[in-house]
Each structure stands twice: as C-alpha cells, then as structure tokens.
Design an enzyme around this catalytic site. Structure first.
Site, short mmCIF file in Angstrom:
data_model
loop_
_atom_site.label_atom_id
_atom_site.label_comp_id
_atom_site.label_asym_id
_atom_site.label_seq_id
_atom_site.Cartn_x
_atom_site.Cartn_y
_atom_site.Cartn_z
N CYS A 154 -62.76 -38.81 65.05
CA CYS A 154 -63.40 -38.75 63.73
C CYS A 154 -63.74 -40.13 63.18
CB CYS A 154 -62.51 -37.99 62.75
SG CYS A 154 -62.12 -36.34 63.35
N HIS B 169 -63.99 -39.84 55.52
CA HIS B 169 -64.05 -38.74 56.48
C HIS B 169 -63.52 -37.48 55.80
CE1 HIS B 169 -63.62 -36.24 59.88
NE2 HIS B 169 -62.30 -36.35 59.97
N ASN C 146 -64.48 -29.99 58.59
CA ASN C 146 -64.35 -31.28 59.26
C ASN C 146 -65.33 -31.32 60.43
OD1 ASN C 146 -63.61 -33.44 60.87
ND2 ASN C 146 -61.40 -33.08 60.68
N1 COA Z 1 -53.64 -19.16 57.47
C1 COA Z 1 -52.45 -18.75 57.04
N2 COA Z 1 -51.30 -19.34 57.39
C2 COA Z 1 -51.39 -20.42 58.20
C3 COA Z 1 -52.61 -20.90 58.67
C4 COA Z 1 -53.77 -20.22 58.28
N3 COA Z 1 -55.00 -20.62 58.68
N4 COA Z 1 -52.37 -21.98 59.44
C5 COA Z 1 -51.05 -22.18 59.45
N5 COA Z 1 -50.44 -21.24 58.69
C6 COA Z 1 -49.03 -21.05 58.40
C7 COA Z 1 -48.13 -21.74 59.40
O1 COA Z 1 -47.96 -20.91 60.53
C8 COA Z 1 -46.88 -21.94 58.61
O2 COA Z 1 -46.17 -20.74 58.59
P1 COA Z 1 -44.57 -20.75 58.73
O3 COA Z 1 -44.10 -21.52 57.53
O4 COA Z 1 -44.24 -19.31 58.72
O5 COA Z 1 -44.31 -21.45 60.02
C9 COA Z 1 -47.39 -22.18 57.19
O6 COA Z 1 -48.73 -21.69 57.17
C10 COA Z 1 -47.40 -23.64 56.78
O7 COA Z 1 -47.99 -24.36 57.81
P2 COA Z 1 -48.05 -25.91 57.75
O8 COA Z 1 -48.51 -26.43 59.06
O9 COA Z 1 -46.76 -26.44 57.18
O10 COA Z 1 -49.18 -26.12 56.66
P3 COA Z 1 -49.65 -27.47 56.03
O11 COA Z 1 -49.44 -27.42 54.56
O12 COA Z 1 -49.14 -28.68 56.77
O13 COA Z 1 -51.22 -27.38 56.26
C11 COA Z 1 -52.92 -28.27 57.69
C12 COA Z 1 -51.71 -27.35 57.57
C13 COA Z 1 -53.43 -28.26 59.11
C14 COA Z 1 -54.00 -27.77 56.73
C15 COA Z 1 -52.49 -29.71 57.28
O14 COA Z 1 -51.30 -30.06 57.95
C16 COA Z 1 -53.54 -30.74 57.56
O15 COA Z 1 -54.63 -30.71 57.02
N6 COA Z 1 -53.23 -31.72 58.44
C17 COA Z 1 -54.20 -32.74 58.83
C18 COA Z 1 -55.08 -32.17 59.90
C19 COA Z 1 -56.34 -32.96 60.10
O16 COA Z 1 -56.88 -33.50 59.18
N7 COA Z 1 -56.83 -33.02 61.35
C20 COA Z 1 -58.04 -33.64 61.70
C21 COA Z 1 -57.90 -35.11 61.72
S1 COA Z 1 -59.41 -35.90 61.93
#
Ligand code: COA
Length: 310
Positions: free
Chosen positions: A116, A239, A269
C-alpha cells in the site's frame, strides 16, 4: 535530494463500475453492514470482475492524459505500483506503454512492489529519475485488483479491499515552491503479519498497531526533512485502510479531520491506488495549488511519506 523541484501536471483515476455493498457480503458471510462500517468506515467498494490490474492502470492513464490534455508522446518513464498483476512479466507499466501506443518511443517501464506504500515509493523513484536529467515526463500509476487476491471466505480481510487505479504525470519544475521531500522506509515482516501467499493473510490487530505508530512518526520525519511545519501543510492525503486509523493519527497529532482527504466509505482499501484516487477526485473539484503531505503504510512492512504540491 538536491534541486528537488517537481510538479504534478496531470491527475486521473478509474474504478470499475460494479459496486459491492457491505450488505452484499452479509449474503455469504457471517457479517453485517453495522460491523464493517463501525470497525472500518467502509460502506462499499468497486469490484472489477473481468478487468485486470493492467486494464485498470490503462484506464487511469488514459483519464489522466485526457484530464490534463497531455501529449502522450512526451512520456518517457512509466512506473506502476502494484501487488496484483497476474503476470510476472511483462510488467504492468510495460503493457500500459503498448496500449498507449508509444512502443516506438524511448520509454523506461517497470513495476514497484511496496504494497500500500507503493505509490509513494514510485513518486520518489520517478522524481529521482526526472531530477537525474535522463527522463522528462513520468507517468506514475497505482493500480490494484485486490478482489483477485483476497480470500473470499475470510470475513476479517475480504471486506476491507476494493479495486481501482489512479495516476499522476510528473515533470521537473522551475518554480522554487515546488520542492518535494520523501521519507520512505520499511521494516521486514518475517513473521507473516501481512502477506499475500497466494491470498491475503493478515493479523489485523498487529497491522493496526503498526499503522497508528508509524504514520505520525513518518509525517514528523518528512516534515523535519523539509522547511515546513505541520501548520504549513494544507492537506494530508493518507492511505485509506481504516477510518479509525486515520482518526487516531489526527487525534495523536492534534489535527482536525478536515485536514485529511477521505473516501474510504466509497472505495475501501485499494492498496497502492488509494492515494492517487484521492488526489484525482480532489483535483477534479479544486484547481488551486495546495501543499500536500501523502502518507501511506502497508505490507512489507513499508511506509511512505511525501510532501508535494498538488
Ligand atoms: N464481521 C463480523 N465479525 C467479524 C468480522 C466481520 N467482517 N471480521 C472479524 N470479525 C470478528 C472476529 O472474528 C472477532 O470475533 P471473536 O471476538 O469472536 O474472535 C471479532 O470480530 C473482533 O475481531 P478483531 O480482529 O478483534 O476486530 P478489530 O477491531 O481488530 O477489527 C480489523 C478488525 C481488520 C478491521 C482491524 O484490525 C484493522 O483494520 N486492522 C488493520 C488492517 C489493515 O489496515 N490492513 C491493510 C493494511 S494496508
């Protein structure tokens, strides 16, 4: 960079027509519009179907050339930032040259893989090559068909990404206000925190932590390399990975969100395409010159910060 005067003379982008909403994901995954929107700020994204990374890159190039009424024959350098080409070779940039009909010209073409951050990396490479005096006109494109590399069964990653491409044309400038500054870097990810092998695999929490840590640091660093202070920057062009990441950077740096360009709700993204799509949308509505700070981060890990006039 000495005599670092570079201007952007063209902006453009292209996104595929098909739109996928959060509710569309809820039809085949255990998720909801509410979960996706509150955790990421994304409402929808464009999905390409038949159109490849090369098609998207070419369309963005054409739109950029049209928007700026630019003579395509002047282009002698094409760099494409991408991680989604289906071909190992030729490069996307090489095929864009062919489609633009400038195969008979002397043009250097290659792709850059910095996830990215790729577009900001490509801007530094293109600027350096222009400043070397060997090239006069650089077409720099970020193009991604992220839908081709996501695991459609993994609800924690596939909902994040979208397809699209954006581009700029760079030339050397004579205007002393067009000084450019770059702070691009990386920190090797040998733990597989954000890999594409062959589909996207990601530890979201770790990526989130990395992003909110590196973005303010890289902004600070590129400012230190320049004569400017944060208040001298008109716009921050970040980004688009997660609205919460951008909000966290704004809070950390005591900045209003009004200073940040944002369109994640509409595109998700789009990896290396996110910054040039933002630029193109902004410039289609605002013609006056602004001092902008671009800030990207991504897999690798990589980060890219730049100060340029837009
Ligand atoms: N819908 C519903 N539930 C979901 C889900 C979805 N699409 N994706 C994950 N979950 C669930 C998980 O399984 C987890 O359940 P559990 O508590 O029973 O295990 C719960 O939601 C929380 O997941 P978690 O990973 O803690 O969520 P989060 O608040 O960290 O959000 C992201 C997840 C991916 C949105 C966040 O971590 C993020 O944006 N990270 C950066 C990623 C990024 O920018 N990547 C590209 C870089 S260029």
């Amino acid at each position: 960079m000495k005599n670092n005067l570079i201007k952007i003379v063209g902006f453009g982008h292209y996104v595929p027509e098909k739109v996928m909403t959060n509710d569309d994901f809820a039809k085949f995954l255990e998720t909801s519009d509410e979960w996706i929107y509150t955790r990421t700020g994304i409402k929808k994204r464009h999905i390409s179907g038949e159109e490849s990374t090369i098609d998207l890159a070419y369309q963005a190039a054409i739109n950029t050339i049209k928007n700026s009424n630019y003579d395509v024959n002047k282009i002698d350098l094409i760099i494409v930032a991408t991680i989604t080409s289906k071909l190992r070779t030729p490069s996307v940039a090489n095929l864009v040259q062919a489609r633009l009909g400038i195969n008979e010209k002397h043009v250097m073409t290659f792709d850059i893989n910095a996830a990215c951050s790729g577009f900001v990396y490509a801007l530094e490479v293109a600027s350096s090559l222009l400043l070397s005096g060997n090239y006069k006109s650089a077409l720099v494109i970020g193009s991604e068909q992220m839908s081709s590399i996501v695991d459609w069964n993994d609800r924690s990653t596939c909902i994040l990404f979208g397809d699209g491409a954006g581009a700029v044309i760079l030339e050397k400038s004579n205007d002393e206000t067009d000084k450019v500054y770059f702070y691009n870097g990386s920190k090797g990810d040998d733990k597989g925190i954000l890999w594409i092998d062959p589909k996207v695999k990601m530890d979201g929490k770790e990526v989130y932590k990395f992003a909110v840590d590196i973005m303010p640091k890289a902004i600070q660093k590129v400012l230190e390399m320049s004569p400017y202070k944060l208040e001298d920057i008109d716009l921050i062009v970040p980004h688009q990975a997660n609205i919460r990441i951008i909000q966290s950077v704004a809070k950390d740096m005591n900045l209003s969100m009004d200073k940040f360009l944002v369109n994640i709700d509409e595109y998700g993204n789009t990896s290396s395409a996110s910054i040039p799509i933002l630029l193109s949308e902004y410039k289609s509505k605002h013609k006056d010159k602004k001092r902008a700070l671009f800030i990207g981060f991504g897999g690798g890990f990589t980060w890219g910060a730049a100060i340029m006039n837009i």
